[in-house]
Design a protein around this motif. Structure first.
Motif, PDB file in Angstrom:
ATOM      1  N   CYS A 156       0.841  -1.209   0.000  1.00  0.00           N
ATOM      2  CA  CYS A 156       0.000   0.000   0.000  1.00  0.00           C
ATOM      3  C   CYS A 156       0.871   1.253   0.000  1.00  0.00           C
ATOM      4  N   GLN A 157       1.960   1.232   0.761  1.00  0.00           N
ATOM      5  CA  GLN A 157       2.870   2.376   0.792  1.00  0.00           C
ATOM      6  C   GLN A 157       3.523   2.574  -0.576  1.00  0.00           C
ATOM      7  N   GLN A 158       3.875   1.472  -1.237  1.00  0.00           N
ATOM      8  CA  GLN A 158       4.472   1.563  -2.570  1.00  0.00           C
ATOM      9  C   GLN A 158       3.488   2.196  -3.563  1.00  0.00           C
ATOM     10  N   LEU A 159       2.231   1.794  -3.494  1.00  0.00           N
ATOM     11  CA  LEU A 159       1.215   2.395  -4.362  1.00  0.00           C
ATOM     12  C   LEU A 159       1.084   3.888  -4.077  1.00  0.00           C
ATOM     13  N   SER A 160       1.100   4.268  -2.814  1.00  0.00           N
ATOM     14  CA  SER A 160       1.012   5.685  -2.457  1.00  0.00           C
ATOM     15  C   SER A 160       2.175   6.461  -3.070  1.00  0.00           C
ATOM     16  N   ASN A 161       3.384   5.909  -2.942  1.00  0.00           N
ATOM     17  CA  ASN A 161       4.574   6.561  -3.499  1.00  0.00           C
ATOM     18  C   ASN A 161       4.480   6.660  -5.027  1.00  0.00           C
ATOM     19  N   ASP A 162       4.080   5.552  -5.662  1.00  0.00           N
ATOM     20  CA  ASP A 162       4.000   5.538  -7.116  1.00  0.00           C
ATOM     21  C   ASP A 162       2.910   6.474  -7.635  1.00  0.00           C
ATOM     22  N   ALA A 163       1.763   6.511  -6.966  1.00  0.00           N
ATOM     23  CA  ALA A 163       0.685   7.411  -7.391  1.00  0.00           C
ATOM     24  C   ALA A 163       1.140   8.866  -7.271  1.00  0.00           C
ATOM     25  N   ALA A 164       1.852   9.191  -6.195  1.00  0.00           N
ATOM     26  CA  ALA A 164       2.364  10.557  -6.027  1.00  0.00           C
ATOM     27  C   ALA A 164       3.367  10.892  -7.122  1.00  0.00           C
ATOM     28  N   SER A 165       4.216   9.943  -7.469  1.00  0.00           N
ATOM     29  CA  SER A 165       5.196  10.159  -8.531  1.00  0.00           C
ATOM     30  C   SER A 165       4.511  10.391  -9.881  1.00  0.00           C
ATOM     31  N   VAL A 166       3.513   9.580 -10.185  1.00  0.00           N
ATOM     32  CA  VAL A 166       2.786   9.701 -11.454  1.00  0.00           C
ATOM     33  C   VAL A 166       2.047  11.043 -11.520  1.00  0.00           C
ATOM     34  N   GLN A 167       1.571  11.536 -10.384  1.00  0.00           N
ATOM     35  CA  GLN A 167       0.870  12.819 -10.363  1.00  0.00           C
ATOM     36  C   GLN A 167       1.768  13.965 -10.826  1.00  0.00           C
ATOM     37  N   SER A 168       3.082  13.782 -10.756  1.00  0.00           N
ATOM     38  CA  SER A 168       3.995  14.848 -11.180  1.00  0.00           C
ATOM     39  C   SER A 168       4.290  14.811 -12.682  1.00  0.00           C
ATOM     40  N   ASP A 169       3.809  13.772 -13.382  1.00  0.00           N
ATOM     41  CA  ASP A 169       3.984  13.708 -14.833  1.00  0.00           C
ATOM     42  C   ASP A 169       3.146  14.796 -15.500  1.00  0.00           C
ATOM     43  N   PRO A 170       3.505  15.164 -16.731  1.00  0.00           N
ATOM     44  CA  PRO A 170       2.678  16.154 -17.448  1.00  0.00           C
ATOM     45  C   PRO A 170       1.242  15.656 -17.603  1.00  0.00           C
ATOM     46  N   PRO A 171       0.289  16.571 -17.671  1.00  0.00           N
ATOM     47  CA  PRO A 171      -1.116  16.177 -17.804  1.00  0.00           C
ATOM     48  C   PRO A 171      -1.417  15.627 -19.203  1.00  0.00           C
ATOM     49  N   ILE A 172      -2.484  14.863 -19.287  1.00  0.00           N
ATOM     50  CA  ILE A 172      -2.981  14.415 -20.591  1.00  0.00           C
ATOM     51  C   ILE A 172      -3.466  15.671 -21.314  1.00  0.00           C
ATOM     52  N   PRO A 173      -3.081  15.853 -22.580  1.00  0.00           N
ATOM     53  CA  PRO A 173      -3.477  17.078 -23.286  1.00  0.00           C
ATOM     54  C   PRO A 173      -4.929  17.066 -23.778  1.00  0.00           C
ATOM     55  N   ASP A 174      -5.820  16.640 -22.918  1.00  0.00           N
ATOM     56  CA  ASP A 174      -7.255  16.670 -23.178  1.00  0.00           C
ATOM     57  C   ASP A 174      -7.913  16.855 -21.806  1.00  0.00           C
ATOM     58  N   ALA A 175      -8.684  17.911 -21.644  1.00  0.00           N
ATOM     59  CA  ALA A 175      -9.230  18.271 -20.327  1.00  0.00           C
ATOM     60  C   ALA A 175     -10.101  17.171 -19.729  1.00  0.00           C
ATOM     61  N   THR A 176     -10.953  16.544 -20.529  1.00  0.00           N
ATOM     62  CA  THR A 176     -11.839  15.508 -20.003  1.00  0.00           C
ATOM     63  C   THR A 176     -11.036  14.286 -19.566  1.00  0.00           C
ATOM     64  N   MET A 177     -10.124  13.853 -20.430  1.00  0.00           N
ATOM     65  CA  MET A 177      -9.304  12.693 -20.084  1.00  0.00           C
ATOM     66  C   MET A 177      -8.437  12.980 -18.865  1.00  0.00           C
ATOM     67  N   GLU A 178      -7.866  14.174 -18.804  1.00  0.00           N
ATOM     68  CA  GLU A 178      -7.025  14.541 -17.663  1.00  0.00           C
ATOM     69  C   GLU A 178      -7.837  14.555 -16.376  1.00  0.00           C
ATOM     70  N   SER A 179      -9.087  14.994 -16.444  1.00  0.00           N
ATOM     71  CA  SER A 179      -9.937  14.997 -15.257  1.00  0.00           C
ATOM     72  C   SER A 179     -10.119  13.570 -14.715  1.00  0.00           C
ATOM     73  N   HIS A 180     -10.371  12.619 -15.625  1.00  0.00           N
ATOM     74  CA  HIS A 180     -10.515  11.222 -15.187  1.00  0.00           C
ATOM     75  C   HIS A 180      -9.193  10.684 -14.635  1.00  0.00           C
ATOM     76  N   TRP A 181      -8.098  10.998 -15.300  1.00  0.00           N
ATOM     77  CA  TRP A 181      -6.770  10.530 -14.873  1.00  0.00           C
ATOM     78  C   TRP A 181      -6.426  11.105 -13.501  1.00  0.00           C
ATOM     79  N   SER A 182      -6.665  12.393 -13.329  1.00  0.00           N
ATOM     80  CA  SER A 182      -6.363  13.044 -12.054  1.00  0.00           C
ATOM     81  C   SER A 182      -7.209  12.456 -10.920  1.00  0.00           C
ATOM     82  N   THR A 183      -8.490  12.221 -11.191  1.00  0.00           N
ATOM     83  CA  THR A 183      -9.366  11.613 -10.179  1.00  0.00           C
ATOM     84  C   THR A 183      -8.914  10.195  -9.862  1.00  0.00           C
ATOM     85  N   LEU A 184      -8.547   9.445 -10.889  1.00  0.00           N
ATOM     86  CA  LEU A 184      -8.041   8.087 -10.703  1.00  0.00           C
ATOM     87  C   LEU A 184      -6.813   8.099  -9.789  1.00  0.00           C
ATOM     88  N   LEU A 185      -5.857   8.979 -10.083  1.00  0.00           N
ATOM     89  CA  LEU A 185      -4.635   9.043  -9.276  1.00  0.00           C
ATOM     90  C   LEU A 185      -4.920   9.474  -7.843  1.00  0.00           C
TER      91      LEU A 185
END
Length: 185
Positions: free
Chosen positions: A108-137
């Motif tokens: 669970c801690q590894q997932l927390s670390n990985d999700a935080a790391s992925v959140q720092s990646d550039p956003p998906i260049p589509d607002a709707t898709m990015e909204s789903h991705w951001s909520t997922l993360l």
């Protein structure tokens, strides 16, 4: 009251890699050789000629910004997060049987670390898709943090909350995957 199990599969991205290719032209060269006849006369050599045929580049397919993002970040990120979720699902079952939660908590801690790391990646260049991705993360990060706290504090309600957050993340992944597939078709 009953116990809660964790886990669930994560849906991976179907990424269509769009390769660009370019075909260049070559050159041909030819030259005449110089010869001498047995009579003292000589034939001068013809000038060397180099003819470059017209070069025509093959049509270049340019990947959409979303396809570039998916190839650069999406595939890698979902692979890491899916692996984390698989480990959590496996270890949750083992922990429920054995009462040993240390590996489950570490996952669970590894997932927390990985999700935080992925959140720092550039956003998906589509607002709707990015909204789903951001909520997922966000759901994955919250679920992983609730999982860690639930284990640390022996709090079943936090573990149940983590399961709900993981399920919500999977729902977002399903929606996002459908949108990506529609975009790529």
């Amino acid at each position: 009251g009953g116990g809660g199990g964790g886990g669930g599969g994560a849906v991976g991205f179907v990424v269509v890699a769009i390769a660009t290719s370019q075909n260049g032209g070559g050159t041909k060269s030819s030259s005449a050789s110089s010869t001498k006849s047995s009579s003292a006369s000589s034939t001068k050599s013809a000038p060397a000629t180099t003819t470059a045929p017209p070069t025509t580049a093959a049509p270049t397919t340019t990947a959409s910004p979303i396809a570039v993002w998916a190839a650069s970040y999406g595939s890698k990120d979902t692979g890491v997060l899916s692996s984390d979720l698989t480990s959590i699902g496996t270890e949750a079952g083992k922990a429920a049987q054995s009462g040993q939660y240390s590996t489950f908590q570490a996952d669970c801690q590894q997932l927390s670390n990985d999700a935080a790391s992925v959140q720092s990646d550039p956003p998906i260049p589509d607002a709707t898709m990015e909204s789903h991705w951001s909520t997922l993360l966000s759901n994955l990060k919250s679920g992983a943090d609730d999982c860690v706290s639930g284990i640390e504090n022996s709090d079943a309600s936090l573990l149940n909350q983590a399961t709900s957050e993981f399920n919500a993340a999977n729902t977002e992944m399903d929606t996002l995957t459908s949108e990506l597939n529609a975009h790529n078709s």
